[in-house]
Write a protein that holds these residues in place. Structure first.
Motif, PDB file in Angstrom:
ATOM      1  N   ASP A   1      -7.402  -1.244   2.066  1.00 32.79           N
ATOM      2  CA  ASP A   1      -6.407  -0.173   1.962  1.00 32.79           C
ATOM      3  C   ASP A   1      -5.182  -0.584   1.156  1.00 32.79           C
ATOM      4  O   ASP A   1      -4.337   0.253   0.853  1.00 32.79           O
ATOM      5  N   TYR A   2      -5.092  -1.853   0.817  1.00 30.10           N
ATOM      6  CA  TYR A   2      -3.931  -2.364   0.092  1.00 30.10           C
ATOM      7  C   TYR A   2      -4.311  -2.572  -1.368  1.00 30.10           C
ATOM      8  O   TYR A   2      -5.260  -3.276  -1.669  1.00 30.10           O
TER       9      TYR A   2
ATOM     10  N   SER B   1      -2.174  -0.537   8.411  1.00 28.00           N
ATOM     11  CA  SER B   1      -3.631  -0.601   8.301  1.00 28.00           C
ATOM     12  C   SER B   1      -4.098  -2.046   8.369  1.00 28.00           C
ATOM     13  O   SER B   1      -3.521  -2.920   7.742  1.00 28.00           O
TER      14      SER B   1
ATOM     15  N   ARG C   1      -7.146  -2.916   7.432  1.00 33.18           N
ATOM     16  CA  ARG C   1      -8.215  -3.060   6.448  1.00 33.18           C
ATOM     17  C   ARG C   1      -7.620  -3.516   5.131  1.00 33.18           C
ATOM     18  O   ARG C   1      -6.814  -2.809   4.523  1.00 33.18           O
TER      19      ARG C   1
ATOM     20  N   GLY D   1      -0.580   3.808   1.238  1.00 34.56           N
ATOM     21  CA  GLY D   1      -1.270   4.476   2.322  1.00 34.56           C
ATOM     22  C   GLY D   1      -0.569   4.300   3.658  1.00 34.56           C
ATOM     23  O   GLY D   1       0.641   4.115   3.724  1.00 34.56           O
TER      24      GLY D   1
ATOM     25  N   THR E   1       0.825  -1.192   0.000  1.00 33.53           N
ATOM     26  CA  THR E   1       0.000   0.000   0.000  1.00 33.53           C
ATOM     27  C   THR E   1       0.864   1.250   0.000  1.00 33.53           C
ATOM     28  O   THR E   1       1.938   1.258   0.601  1.00 33.53           O
TER      29      THR E   1
END
Length: 124
Positions: free
Chosen positions: A110-111, A105, A107, A101, A99
């Motif tokens: 998010d990847y 994370s 979640r 991001g 990711t």
């Protein structure tokens, strides 16, 4: 575009160890935070561990804390998941993901980049 490939899965007895590897493609590997997820039989995909691009931060699910270690070698473009004291409930398909991001994370959405997964089976 990043492509990800995992390896290192297999069959192991409870209490044993395995080391998974993940090799993402791309020249800007260190830009990406990386994560390991797993999907146990009949269950949803779940977060296992995460690591920042510079390796200064690592994150773990409660169920694996103290047993699993995530690390990365940016020079070798490789992510590792060292799994010790394995339990039958660790049986799952393990996925590596990347990711741009926030590191750590939990979640899966998010990847943006995922490998095909590698099977880990822990016998009693």
């Amino acid at each position: 575009q990043v492509q990800v490939a995992e390896s290192g899965g297999g069959l192991v007895q409870a209490g044993g160890s395995l080391k998974l590897s993940c090799v993402p493609s791309g020249r800007t590997f260190s830009r990406y935070a990386m994560g390991w997820f797993r999907r146990p039989p009949g269950k949803e995909r779940e977060f296992v561990a995460g690591i920042s691009g510079s390796s200064d931060r690592t994150y773990y699910a409660d169920s694996v804390t103290g047993r699993f270690t995530i690390s990365r070698d940016n020079a070798k473009n490789t992510i590792y998941l060292q799994m010790n004291s394995l339990k039958p409930e660790d049986t799952a398909v393990y996925y590596c993901a990347a990711t741009v991001g926030v590191a750590g994370s939990r979640r899966w959405s998010d990847y943006g980049y995922w490998g095909q997964g590698t099977q880990v089976t822990v016998s009693p």
